[in-house]
Design an enzyme around this catalytic site. Sequence first.
Site, PDB file in Angstrom:
ATOM      1  N   HIS A 374      17.446  50.669  18.001  1.00  0.00           N
ATOM      2  CA  HIS A 374      18.083  49.723  18.919  1.00  0.00           C
ATOM      3  C   HIS A 374      17.927  50.086  20.390  1.00  0.00           C
ATOM      4  CE1 HIS A 374      20.478  47.443  15.881  1.00  0.00           C
ATOM      5  NE2 HIS A 374      20.383  48.592  15.216  1.00  0.00           N
ATOM      6  N   LYS A 567      29.503  42.218  29.316  1.00  0.00           N
ATOM      7  CA  LYS A 567      28.810  43.155  28.411  1.00  0.00           C
ATOM      8  C   LYS A 567      29.268  44.551  28.813  1.00  0.00           C
ATOM      9  CE  LYS A 567      24.821  41.378  30.055  1.00  0.00           C
ATOM     10  NZ  LYS A 567      23.955  40.991  28.959  1.00  0.00           N
ATOM     11  N   ARG A 568      28.922  45.578  28.031  1.00  0.00           N
ATOM     12  CA  ARG A 568      29.266  46.934  28.440  1.00  0.00           C
ATOM     13  C   ARG A 568      28.739  47.200  29.852  1.00  0.00           C
ATOM     14  NH1 ARG A 568      31.820  50.369  24.549  1.00  0.00           N
ATOM     15  NH2 ARG A 568      31.511  51.916  26.170  1.00  0.00           N
ATOM     16  N   LYS A 573      22.049  47.780  32.730  1.00  0.00           N
ATOM     17  CA  LYS A 573      22.361  46.351  32.631  1.00  0.00           C
ATOM     18  C   LYS A 573      22.589  45.724  34.014  1.00  0.00           C
ATOM     19  CE  LYS A 573      24.607  46.975  28.083  1.00  0.00           C
ATOM     20  NZ  LYS A 573      23.888  46.129  27.106  1.00  0.00           N
ATOM     21  N   THR A 678      22.220  40.204  22.724  1.00  0.00           N
ATOM     22  CA  THR A 678      22.556  39.133  21.786  1.00  0.00           C
ATOM     23  C   THR A 678      23.504  38.133  22.449  1.00  0.00           C
ATOM     24  OG1 THR A 678      24.161  40.692  20.858  1.00  0.00           O
ATOM     25  CG2 THR A 678      22.161  40.301  19.595  1.00  0.00           C
ATOM     26  N   LYS A 682      24.231  33.821  22.526  1.00  0.00           N
ATOM     27  CA  LYS A 682      25.542  33.158  22.417  1.00  0.00           C
ATOM     28  C   LYS A 682      25.754  32.172  23.555  1.00  0.00           C
ATOM     29  CE  LYS A 682      27.067  37.350  20.230  1.00  0.00           C
ATOM     30  NZ  LYS A 682      27.581  38.719  20.442  1.00  0.00           N
TER      31      LYS A 682
HETATM   32  C1  Z57 Z   1      24.072  49.400  21.221  1.00  0.00           C
HETATM   33  O1  Z57 Z   1      25.047  48.490  21.332  1.00  0.00           O
HETATM   34  C2  Z57 Z   1      22.745  49.030  21.311  1.00  0.00           C
HETATM   35  C3  Z57 Z   1      21.778  49.981  21.186  1.00  0.00           C
HETATM   36  C4  Z57 Z   1      22.122  51.294  20.963  1.00  0.00           C
HETATM   37  O2  Z57 Z   1      21.182  52.231  20.830  1.00  0.00           O
HETATM   38  C5  Z57 Z   1      23.458  51.650  20.857  1.00  0.00           C
HETATM   39 BR1  Z57 Z   1      23.908  53.402  20.541  1.00  0.00          BR
HETATM   40  C6  Z57 Z   1      24.439  50.717  20.988  1.00  0.00           C
HETATM   41  C7  Z57 Z   1      22.418  47.582  21.503  1.00  0.00           C
HETATM   42  C8  Z57 Z   1      21.295  47.304  22.474  1.00  0.00           C
HETATM   43  O3  Z57 Z   1      21.576  47.889  23.726  1.00  0.00           O
HETATM   44  C9  Z57 Z   1      21.119  45.794  22.614  1.00  0.00           C
HETATM   45  O4  Z57 Z   1      20.019  45.493  23.449  1.00  0.00           O
HETATM   46  C10 Z57 Z   1      20.894  45.167  21.254  1.00  0.00           C
HETATM   47  O5  Z57 Z   1      20.906  43.760  21.357  1.00  0.00           O
HETATM   48  C11 Z57 Z   1      21.979  45.594  20.291  1.00  0.00           C
HETATM   49  O6  Z57 Z   1      22.080  46.999  20.241  1.00  0.00           O
HETATM   50  C12 Z57 Z   1      21.722  45.095  18.878  1.00  0.00           C
HETATM   51  O7  Z57 Z   1      20.435  45.388  18.472  1.00  0.00           O
END
Ligand code: Z57
Length: 833
Positions: A374, A567-568, A573, A678, A682
């Site tokens: 991810h 978002k976080r 970001k 994601t 939305k």
């Molecule tokens: C997290 O929320 C995501 C990646 C990570 O390695 C960790 Br730890 C936590 C997120 C990504 O930052 C997003 O870009 C992505 O859409 C989401 O994971 C689901 O794939």
Amino acid sequence: VEASIPEPQRAAWSRNQIQSFTDKDGFEKEVVRHVETTLARSMFNCDESAAYSATSLAFRDRLIKDWNKTQQRQTYRDTKRVYYLSLEFLMGRALDNAMLNVGLKDAAKGGLADLGFRIEDIIGQEHDAALGNGGLGRLAACFLDSLASLNYPAWGYGLRYRYGIFKQEIIDGYQVEVPDYWLDFNPWEFPRHDVTVDIQFFGHVSKTTKDDGKTAAIWEGGEIVQAVAYDVPIPGYDTPTTNNLRLWSSKASGGEFDFQKFNNGDYESSVAEQQRAETISAVLYPNDNLERGKELRLKQQYFWVAASLYDIVRRFKKSKRGWNEFADQVAIQLNDTHPTLAIVELQRILLDIEGLEWDVAWDIVTKTFGYTNHTVLPEALEKWPVGLVQYLLPRHLQIIYDINLYFLQTVEKAFPKDRDMLTRVSIIEESQPKMVRMAHLAIVGSHKVNGVAELHSDLIKTTIFKDFVEVYGPDKFTNVTNGITPRRWLHQANPRLSELIASKCGGNGFLKDLTQLNRLEAHAKDAAFRREWAEIKYANKVRLAKHIKNVTGVTVNPAALFDVQVKRIHEYKRQQLNIFGVIHRYLTLKGMSVEERKKQLPRVSVFGGKAAPGYWMAKQIIHLINAVGSVINKDEEIGDLLKVIFLEDYNVSKAEMICPASDLSEHISTAGTEASGTSNMKFVLNGGLIIGTCDGANIEITREIGESNIFLFGNLAEDVEDLRHAHNYGSHSIDSDLEKVFGTIESGTFGTPHDFSAMIAAVRHHGDYYLVSDDFHSYMETHRLVDESYRNQDEWVSKCITSVARMGFFSSDRCINEYADGIWNVEPLVVQE
Ligand code: Z57
């Protein structure tokens, strides 16, 4: 016990089950029954909280029946099952979802009205289940919804944290973290005190000679912690399939007290031991995209993985099949590297406990696992000190070394004399101290590795996992672009829009086949339809405006353009880019004549999101946003033209209110850093447009909805490296408009300048790693285009409708079907009613 009940008796019982309610009157009776008996209260003092509890219990009763039948069906048919291992499940609220999926929300609405309640107020009583940080955890929750809705035999496995992600309060503009104690009353979980697993830690390994003369490893000593299962039903939409999410809770083994110690008068230490055991599942680590290498975190990972695998193997063994069938019956997906120890644990079980040969066992293991990556951010890639693994899991470390040995031998054969290649791909990093690279272990132990959007999947193949593509060939690596569940993120969050869409798409079929949204496209030019569409957006904005007024005291104009970034909080970001842009907009407005100002478009900039408690810079960003807001929001010269809102404690249920109310949302990460994103999906699905960079899933969203329906800006991923190099080794000139923004901050306009000096220095003096200055000009130009575009409401609304019509691809149903076909090789279990 099971076997002692004669079959005819059991069949008779299941035929005579009490029938659940099917209408409003039946629902009311159930609510009254639960209030008066389960809750032991009188209807005379049934408040909203009691009404929530009773409504949940009524729906829960219904779910339990489907749930039991689903488990029976899956056991009877015994087809291949999917196990989704995730340290995070960001579920949000369950009641509304249960009502919609079961299809009796209207009955509940009417019944609650008869009892004197508004259904929204009752739904609003529920505390979010927030066992996740952000995108990764919410993705897992969307996947569970799709797996059930598509009738896949699937289980989620996670940890039952006593404390989920903290609650965020904003005090004097700063984030303050408050513990999220959410288990007070949770009707959605079922403790299974009979489903427990003893989990071993520490100890040592010895060798023994078996009857056949071979040696085997024995892991003994150390301490035992007990895992107790808590099950959460996951109802599919418009199907009786109700899957199971199993969350493990830790407790001391040997019951409540160690009676030996208790009797010896060592009461305190026996209670202390119990508390130590419970610590394992006490708290979710609040970091998103950052790994901090804490011992307790590794304990959590092994505890959860070992309990889950024990459970999976136990279920497989009930079928009496041979081990050669294991991978035909079981697919396990690793959500990031957090559950990677599962690979080692399965190898240990097959080797040490079941007595299989290494190669036979390893073949089963690699066929069983799939790994989803991810992120490419280096600070998020998990590494554990070898010494810590040795101390906590001595046998596992041996197995990891053996996996690495055999792996490196095959690499050596393919790349003779390439020492560097061996060093680069090794599971063990030869650093001081030595580290276990979990991503390498996950790749070596899986048959497929996937990224979460096209750009991201290409990037992992060309950067962090490049060498592995050479070793295994490209076919081991694949892409599955993320998706979201349209049930929660459209139907539930935006019921009026969902209804309007249904009226043009031939009913609710689009909720299960999102590509049917394309039937909307023909209506984008229909003025009456656009009016209805715009009216719904406006109503959603009014609702958000009321919430903003309630929680911040600030009045915002619902006719203004709502510009949202939730978002976080993370430097990659780039909320800092957004707030610098807001300051620039403010300066521009301040520089205008009164006449000129009157021609400007009013805006509301909404921010929301949590900073990891130890992420100092992210907290400074929150502080700057609040400081800017408190100056601009009371500037009477500016009035409605600009408002800046920070909404505290952004979470799933707030997202359900915010997404439908946005005109424009910001997805502005430095190109190449956001794996997918994601929330971008939305927001578009709810009829908002995006300003964004060419990053993550923004790229595929653009391809689907068309370039004219998205506001893209900024440098491309392929240019990032050169730009960073130029910052550090060439000349680095800062955008002049951005310098004006910095000057304003430094002049004290938003409070003590020193508070913000680090944020400015990151751009000016520390290499501007996230390319804020490089993208600033193009960002501001693009915001001007947004204003221009928004002035033409007819065109804006058609863009929104056209975009929604083309969003079919981004359903998590499509995504789950791709995993099922390409990675898991599982099929839905068709339900014959
Ligand atoms: C997290 O929320 C995501 C990646 C990570 O390695 C960790 Br730890 C936590 C997120 C990504 O930052 C997003 O870009 C992505 O859409 C989401 O994971 C689901 O794939």
